[in-house]
Design an enzyme around this catalytic site. Sequence first.
Site, PDB file in Angstrom:
ATOM      1  N   ASP A 103       0.822  -1.200   0.000  1.00 34.82           N
ATOM      2  CA  ASP A 103       0.000   0.000   0.000  1.00 34.82           C
ATOM      3  C   ASP A 103       0.859   1.254   0.000  1.00 34.82           C
ATOM      4  O   ASP A 103       2.040   1.232   0.356  1.00 34.82           O
ATOM      5  CB  ASP A 103      -0.920   0.016   1.227  1.00 34.82           C
ATOM      6  CG  ASP A 103      -1.949  -1.106   1.179  1.00 34.82           C
ATOM      7  OD1 ASP A 103      -2.260  -1.554   0.065  1.00 34.82           O
ATOM      8  OD2 ASP A 103      -2.425  -1.518   2.249  1.00 34.82           O
ATOM      9  N   LYS A 104       0.232   2.365  -0.353  1.00 38.72           N
ATOM     10  CA  LYS A 104       0.943   3.643  -0.443  1.00 38.72           C
ATOM     11  C   LYS A 104       1.299   4.203   0.928  1.00 38.72           C
ATOM     12  O   LYS A 104       2.429   4.654   1.144  1.00 38.72           O
ATOM     13  CB  LYS A 104       0.089   4.653  -1.209  1.00 38.72           C
ATOM     14  CG  LYS A 104       0.729   6.031  -1.314  1.00 38.72           C
ATOM     15  CD  LYS A 104      -0.140   7.005  -2.086  1.00 38.72           C
ATOM     16  CE  LYS A 104       0.531   8.375  -2.152  1.00 38.72           C
ATOM     17  NZ  LYS A 104      -0.288   9.357  -2.900  1.00 38.72           N
TER      18      LYS A 104
END
Length: 411
Positions: free
Chosen positions: A81-82
């Site tokens: 994920d970012k």
Amino acid sequence: MEEKVGIECYITSTPGMGGEIKAEPEDFYVEEIAEFNLSDEGDFLIIRVEKKNWDTLNFARVLSNALGISQKRISFAGTKDKRALTVQYFSIYGVKKEEIERVNLKDAKIEVIGYARRAIQLGDLLGNFFRIRVYGCRDGEIFQETRNELMEKGTPNFFGLQRFGSIRFITHEVGKLILQNNYEEAFWVYVAKPFEGENEEVRKIREILWETRDAKLGLRELPKYLRYERNLLQKLREGKSEEEALLSLPKNLKMMFVHAYQSYIFNRLLSERIRQFGSLKTLEEGDFACYLTFKTRPTFSDCSEVEVNEARVRFLVKERVASLALPLVGYDTKLKGWSRIALDFLSEDNLDLSSFKTKHKEFSSSGSYRPADTLIEHTGLSFTDSTFSFYLPRGCYATVFLREFLKTELS
């Protein structure tokens, strides 16, 4: 929100520690643990990347642009994920060390670790090490009580919310509609179905688009960063059908839809198993089991039916090196005993096992099995200064692992 994706209960009876994970990337550290056959030569350059505020797909796209190559030449074992500080491995086909050393990307440190004769694959990833800071959680007494209960009953290995989308948790709904051969509705759910929590301006656009199903309006109003939705709408404008448009999506995205629906059914099965048995350590006739393989770190390997060697399987479960496995249903799945309850869940959606064999390969799945118990004994779990540190085998979700301790919903 969790109930919408099949996560319906807790296995522990302890009160939650509470708290929340803040939005700072440094509060969520994840590092891949992998094994590669490296050499001084080979067509694939292997790099180790420490990155902040980069999701995997976007990083691969920007890196390919910086190198002037097709993104198809970049491979990785898993997505990250970012909103995190992550350490991840990539392989790049046909690129030399000197070329990558000239690349400079913001908030990314790239290190060449060698060459390989093939691209990185999912099987190269053993698991991930996590270090997660939780703000406002209670002291360690509840932590110890919860840990002890999880050792006794098992640690549920649900699929986390991110399996079903980032903000709009609709991926499994799209998969269900595809399996029902309703490509038109699947298209519009993906492109336009509004969802609470999304950017208010975008949500209002989706609401109008959901009502009107006007591709021209969608192309005019949807922001450019929603490139998959815009690409699909453009296909409609070009005269393609909703089915043809969905088939134009990248392969990995197409496969996500049915996989997400399988994950939803798995979560419902796991919730029901916990409700009925109160433990994941009990094996029934017709059950399957998954086994730990100990490499650099433990990871789950083959599954087998319990009756094939019942005494040995029960011994391995007791010794905490095997886990009950539940089906990820598909057209080849043989449901026996307790797991036949999956047929009832499918029937609620007007589906059966044969539904997973569609006319399109990327929307089909033969099925497999997944461990129901994460086996907390092998995670190296510690909790100090409001920070959880632990290792999980590949395919296990940190937010799911923490939910039994915190008893709060983590996205």
